[in-house]
Design an enzyme around this catalytic site. Structure first.
Site, short mmCIF file in Angstrom:
data_model
loop_
_atom_site.label_atom_id
_atom_site.label_comp_id
_atom_site.label_asym_id
_atom_site.label_seq_id
_atom_site.Cartn_x
_atom_site.Cartn_y
_atom_site.Cartn_z
N THR A 47 -2.63 1.28 -4.63
CA THR A 47 -3.13 2.40 -3.85
C THR A 47 -4.45 2.89 -4.41
OG1 THR A 47 -2.62 4.65 -3.10
CG2 THR A 47 -1.78 4.02 -5.25
N ARG A 63 -5.96 4.08 -8.01
CA ARG A 63 -7.42 4.08 -7.98
C ARG A 63 -7.97 2.67 -7.75
NH1 ARG A 63 -8.66 9.24 -6.91
NH2 ARG A 63 -8.40 10.68 -8.64
N ARG A 86 -1.38 15.17 -1.72
CA ARG A 86 -2.75 14.64 -1.71
C ARG A 86 -3.71 15.82 -1.86
NH1 ARG A 86 -3.24 9.60 0.88
NH2 ARG A 86 -5.18 10.21 1.90
N ASP A 115 -1.39 -1.03 5.96
CA ASP A 115 -1.61 -0.57 7.34
C ASP A 115 -3.07 -0.31 7.66
OD1 ASP A 115 -1.53 2.98 7.40
OD2 ASP A 115 -1.78 1.73 5.64
N ASN A 159 -8.55 -1.24 4.55
CA ASN A 159 -8.72 -1.50 3.12
C ASN A 159 -7.63 -2.41 2.56
OD1 ASN A 159 -6.76 0.46 3.54
ND2 ASN A 159 -7.11 1.43 1.57
N LYS A 214 -7.39 -4.89 -5.02
CA LYS A 214 -6.04 -5.21 -4.53
C LYS A 214 -5.89 -6.72 -4.35
CE LYS A 214 -5.20 -0.87 -2.01
NZ LYS A 214 -4.82 -0.26 -0.72
N ASP A 245 0.86 -1.18 0.00
CA ASP A 245 0.00 0.00 0.00
C ASP A 245 0.90 1.24 0.00
OD1 ASP A 245 -2.32 1.60 0.32
OD2 ASP A 245 -1.95 1.69 2.47
#
Length: 1194
Positions: free
Chosen positions: A687, A798, A607, A825, A828, A804, A414
């Site tokens: 991610t 995305r 971000r 972590d 998700n 994932k 991630d």
């Protein structure tokens, strides 16, 4: 006639829209609703007992035995033991029964102790006191007696005894604060809201008088989802229905904070609580070593059956001569002569199976389990992997996959919180095209010398002031942030408020960073009180906004909104979210300027969030309020209906601006990725961020390099061309350099091949995974995998959580079947962590769901380097040697027994005594290999970190390949032939006793067994490179124990034995000089070929590991006793092999490592990685590493 019951049943089972079978009705306080309102139908629910234990007192023995005998090896030995009991076999049933009993007993004690601890924890939880409300009074009972419908009172710092609907609290606004650290690891305070119609109840009598029913879904394991409604009855009027969601549900295991007390009604109890439903064990993962062990076991089982068949056939060939079948001293009885030939042959076959069954090492499984369990502590004890900032160290949730850490080929990571710190800093905001950059603010700390607003372009005009203020208000209001310690705001003056440092708490670090940043720009969020949000503007005036609705954030919408009402009566909707979800819903605003700024910030790795607003009339709000209420009251498909309502509300927005927040890269993240790539491991980043932000992070952490050619497989590309064309173009590009050859998975960053990086987004992946019109999706998947194999790094942006897991599964099930590792972590990341062969959770700021669901947990991403390159390397090498050594020593043990049958007429006569057969694997040879597999370091830990390429030497299960397995097997056969025929020729026609007496068959077997025990133990001693006092004690102690046992076993007449065939045999053998000479000679001859082979392979075909070992030895030999320790860090003391790569921080000698020479001994002073003190190492010791990659010492 009261038709309420009939009406209820008809509504419940015949309603068309909602399926009532999936719901439950709960009567609050077990009170019947008013007559005529609804029929009272009592239902049965489980009590509040929690049962996490696996066994009971009565079923422990049968259930545990059933589970243990499901293992093939245990079941096989049980069959052998039963055969020994049923038929006349050459060996005692004790020889198979005792080792099996030892294995079963040890495992049962371990599992029984663990279950006893679970019982103890369950009893403590079930017997803790809980306060009930009964007849208007508080009653104290045990937790296990709580039932669904009971009203419970919980005080501050107490844990909720079951899942409760929050009715009222001691706080005036009807809220309470809760921590859910025991559920998901999030230590921040979460705010929960009481039911609107009951939040004013303060006393037990008021709560007890409540008439209400709750309709909700059946128990679900999802911690963050709850759907229900409460019907409150006032006299005989129609009930008032209120929606219930996750914000009204207090979960068992959570703790009440900063609230004096609350009242709640139990809706899920015992094993139906969400906490209990999440107890379900994860699917069992099996390592590559365990799979190899099972395959080798099957091979040895085939060898065993072949031996038994050969001996059975040769026995009847031998007995075809009547004289041999019935010698004069052993005549058969009449019944034996008439016995069926086939039955006799089958009985003989079983007898030979019993005689040779020791080739299957039953104790290997116990030793492997102990090695894994004890070896996992070395990881948790590693001080270098302890993070002082968080006070956390590595965690081992399962020890079954230790060796898999040394076999990883793909790492899926991630980005946010794993590669980055998840410690957000507000960098800038763009309002109507004007950019504002405040000074850096983080975690509530503001620099005293920073007092203004820095703007990098001209200030907005008068027309832009209104939009600027709306933007600041939007960020102050559109969030779920809590203010800590807000009890005394009313008593503070405005001047004090302006200087008051607010401490914000939220489950999202982004929201805290935004609110802190806006505080620095002049607008301070104060608190939420009585459903009014208070903010402090630049003029130090407090503005109050009534919070009407909150449209919560979710990963599908990727935005959140609030609807507030200002003091002037204006109703606003403020919305913030990802640019991809905001721009399509905007109808006006300076869209182009803001979009260009967002794209620029994304390229820099920031971000970004966009902010927009919308103004409602009172009539419009009334309409949307009814629409939201009807969606919230739905028990079926509530999420779908809410999503449709949100979609209708959040449209035709006016764009205000955008924010940029920086998530800094974690310390040594780039160094870790570079080391993993050198080790031949491919790193993929998965991610949910946008492509530009994720790509910038990948460049910063050196996943992509400046010379990397980026290939895009994104929605934008597919819109320009078809998916088929894009895939084939990419395939031609990556295969152009290497022709039709596919880059090997471990080629790494080779200089002769072009370096490609692939970027794919979630939408493109969905198209690849989607079945084609002809019903097949395999072609696109294979083409996609072919492209990925030829790329040095892949970025997937995305990505939804399930996507994932799809990526990991796609690679895991590809034709190469590579070993995958997933690290993340957040919640998700749990799906990909569970999907990968090895799942690692980072103990981060997004809670502990990832750490709780992982196989291992580490504090920071940088610790992955040592976990794989050092610990994983050691784990794999050690357990590989353990497995091969077990099979080797059992071949040495049983093959002489096979040869002996050719000299005893295939009579099934045992070569060894019963005690030796029983104790060989349990006592004589078990501890040395266990200690070896725990402590051995064939190369130093610092060297493994400095030279990541050494990881490639053990890749793809190199030490357990068929070539290595066959070598060990033939080495065992050779040594067994030396033992047997050496002793045979020593005894043949030779008087070896001082009085001329010939030795018997038990002396012959004892001589062979003595040579066997000494050879296999000394073989392990030669393989040992890292010596400690524990190794010396165990290796030489095992040999000494064998000698002492043999002397006692044969030197004393034991009263419990019916016969003692070994009496004085061992002493008589040791009294013979030729026997001593024979033992020493046979041991040397047995060990010599392996030693010579290792020396030749090391000199002629050395592996990378052996070259490093030789270089390290030469490096030590060149050190003078007068060499200053400080100069040891100088490059001139490095060998060519160690300094071939350009100097970097990660390749330099550790400052913690020193060498010195004192009194003829080289000392290496190393960091205490495994908890042992520094030991002298003999600089003259060399180390041989076979061409097959097996480390042993000479």
């Amino acid at each position: 006639m009261d038709c309420s019951l009939l009406r209820t049943l008809v509504n419940r089972y015949c309603a068309g829209e909602e399926n009532w079978v999936d719901n439950r009705t709960i009567y609050v306080g077990h009170r019947e609703p008013p007559s005529g309102a609804e029929a009272y139908i009592p239902q049965r629910y489980p009590d509040n007992r929690i049962v996490s234990s696996k066994y009971t007192f009565w079923n422990f023995v049968p259930k545990n035995l059933f589970e243990q005998f499901r293992r093939i090896a245990n079941f096989y030995f049980l069959i052998i033991f039963l055969v020994q009991l049923i038929i006349d076999t050459p060996t005692s049933p004790v020889t198979s029964g005792l080792p099996l009993l030892f294995v079963i007993t040890v495992t049962a004690i371990k599992q029984g102790y663990e279950d006893w601890l679970r019982h103890k924890a369950d009893n403590a939880m079930n017997q803790c006191p809980v306060h009930f409300i009964q007849h208007g009074k508080l009653v104290r009972k045990q937790s296990r007696k709580l039932r669904v419908g009971d009203i419970v009172m919980v005080k501050e710092d107490e844990t909720f005894p079951c899942d409760l609907i929050f009715l009222s609290s001691s706080r005036g606004d009807g809220t309470c604060f809760v921590t859910t650290a025991s559920l998901d690891g999030e230590s921040s305070h979460k705010t929960y809201c009481a039911v609107q119609d009951t939040k004013a109840f303060r006393t037990e009598q008021e709560i007890d008088a409540l008439h209400a029913t709750i309709e909700c879904e059946q128990p679900q394991p999802d911690l963050y989802k709850f759907v229900g409604r409460i019907n409150v009855y006032h006299d005989r009027n129609e009930p008032i229905a209120r929606p219930l969601g996750s914000e009204n549900l207090l979960l068992r295991g959570a703790t009440l904070k900063n609230t004096e007390k609350i009242f709640g009604v139990a809706i899920y109890t015992g094993m139906e609580t969400k906490m209990a439903l999440n107890y379900q064990a994860k699917s069992q993962k099996r390592s590559a070593v365990e799979k190899s062990m099972n395959v080798f076991l099957i091979v040895y089982l085939c060898i065993l059956i072949s031996k038994a068949l050969i001996n059975t056939a040769l026995k009847y060939v031998w007995q075809s001569d009547p004289f041999r079948d019935e010698p004069w001293y052993n005549q058969k009885t009449e019944s034996e002569r008439k016995r069926n030939l086939f039955l006799r042959a089958f009985t003989d076959f079983l007898a030979f199976m019993v005689l040779f069954n020791y080739i299957i090492p039953v104790s290997m499984y116990v030793t492997v389990e102990m090695q894994k369990f004890l070896g996992s502590y070395f990881l948790t004890w590693d001080e270098e992997m302890f993070d002082e900032d968080t006070g956390e160290g590595p965690l081992v949730n399962t020890s079954d996959l230790n060796e898999e850490l040394g076999q990883v080929e793909y790492v899926f990571t991630d980005k946010t919180g794993t590669l980055t710190e998840n410690n957000m800093e507000f960098i800038e905001c763009c309002i109507e095209g004007h950019v504002y950059i405040p000074h850096v603010i983080c975690n509530g700390q503001i620099l005293h010398d920073c007092t203004g607003i820095d703007m990098i372009d001209s200030s907005p005009g008068a027309s832009g002031k209104e939009r600027e203020e709306l933007f600041f208000r939007a960020l102050c209001l559109c969030h779920t942030v809590q203010v800590k310690d807000d009890d005394n705001i009313d008593g503070l003056k405005k001047s004090q408020l302006s200087r008051r440092p607010c401490i914000y708490i939220s489950s999202s670090p982004d929201e805290v960073a935004l609110v802190e940043g806006i505080q620095r720009l002049g607008y301070t969020y104060l608190r939420l009180k009585d459903n009014f949000m208070e903010i402090l503007n630049r003029e130090n005036d407090i503005e109050r906004f009534e919070l009407l609705e909150t449209l919560s954030f979710d990963s599908v919408r990727r935005r959140m909104s609030v609807i507030v009402k200002s003091a002037t009566g204006d109703i606003f909707l403020f919305c913030k979210g990802a640019d991809s979800s905001i721009f399509p819903r905007v109808k006006e605003g300076k869209i182009d300027q803001i979009r260009s700024r967002v794209e620029r910030n994304a390229v820099e790795g920031l971000r970004t969030l966009c902010v927009a607003y919308k103004k409602f009339t009172h009539k419009e709000y009334d309409f949307l309020h009814k629409m939201l209420q009807s969606s919230m009251l739905a028990l079926q498909d509530r999420e779908k209906k809410l999503a449709e309502a949100y979609d209708k509300i959040e449209k035709d927005l006016i764009l205000l601006g955008a924010t940029a927040v920086e998530d800094r890269l974690q310390e040594k993240a780039a160094d870790t990725i570079e080391a993993l790539q050198k080790a031949g491991i491919k790193v993929w980043v998965l991610t949910g961020d946008k492509m530009e932000t994720a790509a910038a992070t990948c460049y910063a952490c050196k996943l992509f390099r400046r010379n990397t050619q980026i290939l895009e497989l994104t929605t934008k590309k597919i819109e320009e061309q078809s998916l088929h064309d894009v895939l084939f173009d990419l395939s031609k590009t990556v295969l152009r350099q290497s022709g039709s050859l596919t880059r090997d998975s471990f080629s790494g960053l080779s200089a002769d091949m072009h370096d490609y990086g692939l970027i794919i987004d979630g939408a493109a992946l969905s198209l690849i995974m989607k079945p084609r019109e002809d019903g097949s999706s395999g072609n696109y998947r294979e083409l996609f995998l072919e492209i990925c194999r030829n790329c040095s790094a892949v970025l997937c942006c995305r990505m939804a959580p399930l996507q994932k897991a799809q990526i990991v599964k796609l690679i895991k099930l590809s034709k190469e079947h590579p070993i995958t590792l997933a690290i993340g972590d957040g919640a998700n990341d749990v799906s990909m962590i569970l999907e990968a062969h090895v799942g690692i959770g980072v103990i981060g700021k997004e809670g502990r769901q990832a750490a709780r669901n992982s196989d291992y947990a580490i504090p920071k991403f940088k610790h992955l380097k040592k976990m794989l390159l050092v610990h994983g390397h050691f784990y794999y090498v050690r357990i590989s040697e353990l497995v091969q050594y077990f099979f080797y020593k059992n071949v040495c043990f049983i093959f002489p027994q096979f040869l002996y049958q050719f000299f005893c007429g295939f009579s099934q006569q045992p070569l060894y005594d019963t005690a030796y057969l029983t104790l060989y694997n349990i006592s004589f040879t078990s501890l040395p290999i266990l200690l070896y597999s725990l402590l051995e370091q064939h190369i130093g830990a610092d060297m493994l970190k400095r030279e990541p390429t050494l990881y490639r030497d053990i890749a793809k299960n190199a030490l357990l390949r068929w070539r290595v397995f066959i070598y060990w097997t033939f080495l065992g056969v050779f040594d067994a032939m030396v033992f047997f025929f050496g002793a045979y020729f020593l005894f043949e026609n030779t008087s070896v006793s001082s009085n001329g007496q010939m030795f018997g068959n038990w002396t012959f077997g004892t001589l062979v067994f003595t040579v066997l025990v000494f050879t296999v133990t000394l073989k392990l001693a030669l393989d040992t490179r890292y010596w400690t006092w524990i190794n010396h004690f165990v290796i030489w102690g095992s040999l000494l124990f064998y000698i002492i046992f043999s002397l006692l076993w044969g030197g004393i007449i034991w009263p419990f034995l019916n016969y003692q065939r070994m009496y004085y045999v061992f002493m008589q053998m040791l009294s013979s000089g030729p026997a001593w000479l024979g033992i020493i000679l046979l041991i040397i001859i047995s060990l010599l070929p392996d030693v010579l082979k290792k020396i030749l392979c090391r000199q002629l075909w050395p592996t990378a590991t052996e070259r490093i070992q030789n270089a390290s030895r030469q490096h030590r030999d060149h050190i003078s006793e007068f060499t200053p320790l400080a100069s040891m860090k100088s490059p001139r003391y490095r060998s060519n092999d160690c300094s071939s790569s350009p100097p970097r921080r990660s390749n330099s000698h550790s400052k913690k490592m020193m060498f010195t020479h004192w009194r003829g001994i080289d000392y290496s002073i190393l960091p205490s990685v495994f908890g042992y003190s520094n030991k002298p190492c003999n600089s003259s010791a060399s180390y041989c590493y076979s061409g097959s990659g097996l480390e042993t010492s000479v």
